[in-house]
Write an enzyme that holds these catalytic residues in place. Structure first.
Site, PDB file in Angstrom:
ATOM      1  N   ASP A  10       0.824  -1.207   0.000  1.00  0.00           N
ATOM      2  CA  ASP A  10       0.000   0.000   0.000  1.00  0.00           C
ATOM      3  C   ASP A  10       0.864   1.266   0.000  1.00  0.00           C
ATOM      4  O   ASP A  10       1.957   1.277   0.560  1.00  0.00           O
ATOM      5  CB  ASP A  10      -0.909  -0.017   1.246  1.00  0.00           C
ATOM      6  CG  ASP A  10      -2.085   0.927   1.109  1.00  0.00           C
ATOM      7  OD1 ASP A  10      -2.341   1.418  -0.008  1.00  0.00           O
ATOM      8  OD2 ASP A  10      -2.751   1.181   2.128  1.00  0.00           O
ATOM      9  N   GLY A  13      -0.038   5.422  -4.463  1.00  0.00           N
ATOM     10  CA  GLY A  13      -0.659   6.697  -4.834  1.00  0.00           C
ATOM     11  C   GLY A  13      -0.032   7.861  -4.076  1.00  0.00           C
ATOM     12  O   GLY A  13       0.309   8.894  -4.668  1.00  0.00           O
ATOM     13  N   HIS A  27       2.452   3.350  -9.114  1.00  0.00           N
ATOM     14  CA  HIS A  27       2.260   1.911  -9.318  1.00  0.00           C
ATOM     15  C   HIS A  27       3.468   1.302 -10.037  1.00  0.00           C
ATOM     16  O   HIS A  27       3.868   0.172  -9.744  1.00  0.00           O
ATOM     17  CB  HIS A  27       0.973   1.643 -10.104  1.00  0.00           C
ATOM     18  CG  HIS A  27      -0.261   2.018  -9.339  1.00  0.00           C
ATOM     19  ND1 HIS A  27      -0.514   1.533  -8.071  1.00  0.00           N
ATOM     20  CD2 HIS A  27      -1.299   2.844  -9.631  1.00  0.00           C
ATOM     21  CE1 HIS A  27      -1.662   2.034  -7.633  1.00  0.00           C
ATOM     22  NE2 HIS A  27      -2.150   2.844  -8.556  1.00  0.00           N
ATOM     23  N   SER A  55      -7.498  -5.411  -5.452  1.00  0.00           N
ATOM     24  CA  SER A  55      -8.595  -5.965  -4.661  1.00  0.00           C
ATOM     25  C   SER A  55      -9.906  -5.888  -5.426  1.00  0.00           C
ATOM     26  O   SER A  55     -10.041  -5.126  -6.398  1.00  0.00           O
ATOM     27  CB  SER A  55      -8.719  -5.220  -3.331  1.00  0.00           C
ATOM     28  OG  SER A  55      -9.382  -3.984  -3.522  1.00  0.00           O
ATOM     29  N   GLU A  57     -12.322  -4.430  -4.445  1.00  0.00           N
ATOM     30  CA  GLU A  57     -12.841  -3.077  -4.212  1.00  0.00           C
ATOM     31  C   GLU A  57     -12.097  -2.018  -5.042  1.00  0.00           C
ATOM     32  O   GLU A  57     -12.569  -0.897  -5.180  1.00  0.00           O
ATOM     33  CB  GLU A  57     -12.725  -2.711  -2.716  1.00  0.00           C
ATOM     34  CG  GLU A  57     -13.769  -3.388  -1.830  1.00  0.00           C
ATOM     35  CD  GLU A  57     -13.548  -4.895  -1.688  1.00  0.00           C
ATOM     36  OE1 GLU A  57     -12.391  -5.330  -1.603  1.00  0.00           O
ATOM     37  OE2 GLU A  57     -14.554  -5.635  -1.686  1.00  0.00           O
ATOM     38  N   TRP A  59     -11.851  -1.736  -8.101  1.00  0.00           N
ATOM     39  CA  TRP A  59     -12.586  -1.338  -9.310  1.00  0.00           C
ATOM     40  C   TRP A  59     -13.295   0.002  -9.128  1.00  0.00           C
ATOM     41  O   TRP A  59     -13.708   0.618 -10.114  1.00  0.00           O
ATOM     42  CB  TRP A  59     -13.641  -2.382  -9.674  1.00  0.00           C
ATOM     43  CG  TRP A  59     -13.088  -3.715 -10.078  1.00  0.00           C
ATOM     44  CD1 TRP A  59     -13.023  -4.827  -9.289  1.00  0.00           C
ATOM     45  CD2 TRP A  59     -12.551  -4.091 -11.353  1.00  0.00           C
ATOM     46  NE1 TRP A  59     -12.463  -5.882  -9.997  1.00  0.00           N
ATOM     47  CE2 TRP A  59     -12.175  -5.455 -11.266  1.00  0.00           C
ATOM     48  CE3 TRP A  59     -12.346  -3.410 -12.565  1.00  0.00           C
ATOM     49  CZ2 TRP A  59     -11.597  -6.141 -12.334  1.00  0.00           C
ATOM     50  CZ3 TRP A  59     -11.782  -4.106 -13.622  1.00  0.00           C
ATOM     51  CH2 TRP A  59     -11.414  -5.452 -13.511  1.00  0.00           C
ATOM     52  N   LEU A 121      10.698 -20.515  -4.528  1.00  0.00           N
ATOM     53  CA  LEU A 121       9.649 -19.672  -3.942  1.00  0.00           C
ATOM     54  C   LEU A 121       8.347 -19.782  -4.732  1.00  0.00           C
ATOM     55  O   LEU A 121       8.354 -19.713  -5.963  1.00  0.00           O
ATOM     56  CB  LEU A 121      10.125 -18.206  -3.970  1.00  0.00           C
ATOM     57  CG  LEU A 121       9.111 -17.149  -3.529  1.00  0.00           C
ATOM     58  CD1 LEU A 121       8.887 -17.198  -2.021  1.00  0.00           C
ATOM     59  CD2 LEU A 121       9.563 -15.749  -3.947  1.00  0.00           C
ATOM     60  N   ARG A 188      -5.065  -1.738   8.713  1.00  0.00           N
ATOM     61  CA  ARG A 188      -6.314  -2.488   8.510  1.00  0.00           C
ATOM     62  C   ARG A 188      -6.061  -3.639   7.542  1.00  0.00           C
ATOM     63  O   ARG A 188      -5.036  -3.689   6.869  1.00  0.00           O
ATOM     64  CB  ARG A 188      -7.424  -1.562   8.007  1.00  0.00           C
ATOM     65  CG  ARG A 188      -7.050  -0.737   6.791  1.00  0.00           C
ATOM     66  CD  ARG A 188      -8.216   0.135   6.316  1.00  0.00           C
ATOM     67  NE  ARG A 188      -7.775   1.060   5.295  1.00  0.00           N
ATOM     68  CZ  ARG A 188      -7.426   2.337   5.515  1.00  0.00           C
ATOM     69  NH1 ARG A 188      -7.508   2.836   6.741  1.00  0.00           N
ATOM     70  NH2 ARG A 188      -7.007   3.105   4.529  1.00  0.00           N
ATOM     71  N   SER A 190      -8.304  -4.663   5.037  1.00  0.00           N
ATOM     72  CA  SER A 190      -8.812  -4.387   3.694  1.00  0.00           C
ATOM     73  C   SER A 190      -9.163  -5.659   2.901  1.00  0.00           C
ATOM     74  O   SER A 190      -8.796  -5.789   1.737  1.00  0.00           O
ATOM     75  CB  SER A 190      -7.825  -3.505   2.912  1.00  0.00           C
ATOM     76  OG  SER A 190      -7.620  -2.275   3.573  1.00  0.00           O
TER      77      SER A 190
END
Ligand code: IPE
Ligand code: IPE
Ligand code: MG
Length: 234
Positions: A10, A13, A27, A55, A57, A59, A121, A188, A190
């Site tokens: 996160d 932005g 990004h 995620s 969300e 969108w 991995l 959080r 999320s």
């Protein structure tokens, strides 16, 4: 060493905003940071690294940002595939990635296929992933088995649910995360790995994701190693 480290990448932005750059530049910088973390996780002998890339969300964001993220993904899958293979990394996807644009779906499936025999991995990309969506999907799979007479509801266990999540034995086959790292100072979940992180340790880093270095990654692991996990026992 934790067997499975999951990351909420996160702050892309805000990283761009601080530099008066478009969000997509953030990004892009985030992808570069991710490359370095994959390499470090691989050389440290971590079994699974899971990253939250998009995620269910996300969108809600502007179409320009959403499409830009998918374009970056296509670009990086192309440019990194050879190196992933050299490093013996196996790529898996968690989430309903088939809803992405056709070219992204094609590249992603190509990367999964091209790396499937690798034994190092396992790099899991949570893409169009949501924890509640994932549980809902498992419920539907289980209900269908019951309806078809293939499963007796009395025999449904926690394992039945686990197996039918994206991380389950029937899909990407990923153990529950030992450590969840979230960058950018947000504290959080999320909608990330809701079922799987029942007993995970959480480390929150203030660095924005593009600034998160392999050294900070190792610091988070050291923090994890200093914790006492009790799993509800004494
Ligand atoms: C995380 O960075 C990457 C994605 C959600 C795709 P953000 O884009 O959420 O960055 P902030 O939180 O706005 O700074
Ligand atoms: C979580 O970050 C999703 C990803 C990192 C892909 P968000 O930036 O979307 O989460 P919120 O909106 O801050 O909760
Ligand atoms: Mg964010």
């Amino acid at each position: 060493m934790p067997q499975h480290i999951a990351i909420v990448m996160d702050g892309n932005g805000r990283w761009a905003q601080k530099r008066n750059m478009p969000r997509l530049a953030g990004h892009n910088a985030g992808m570069k940071a991710m490359k370095e973390i994959i390499k470090r996780a691989s050389s440290l002998g971590v079994g699974h690294l899971t990253v939250y890339a998009f995620s269910t969300e996300n969108w809600k964001r502007a179409a320009e940002e959403v499409n830009g993220i998918f374009k970056l993904l296509v670009f990086y899958v192309d440019s990194e595939l050879a190196e992933l293979n050299e490093n013996n990394v196996k790529v898996k996807i968690l989430g309903d990635y088939r809803k992405l644009p056709a070219l992204a779906v094609e590249k992603i499936e190509g990367a999964v296929e091209a790396t499937k025999a690798n034994t190092g991995l396992q790099f899991n990309i949570a893409l169009n992933y949501g924890g509640r969506d994932e549980i809902l999907r498992a419920v539907k799979i289980i209900c269908t088995m019951v309806k078809d007479g293939a499963l007796d509801p009395e025999t449904i266990e926690k394992k039945t649910i686990s197996e039918n999540l994206y991380t389950g034995g029937n899909f990407a086959d990923v153990p529950d995360p030992d450590l969840v790292i979230r960058t950018s100072g947000e504290k959080r979940v999320s909608n990330y790995l809701l079922w799987q992180c029942a007993y995970s340790e959480f480390v929150f880093a203030d660095a924005l994701w593009p600034d998160f270095t392999p050294e900070e990654f190792e610091k988070a692991i050291a923090e994890y190693q200093s914790r006492e996990r009790r799993f509800g026992g004494r």
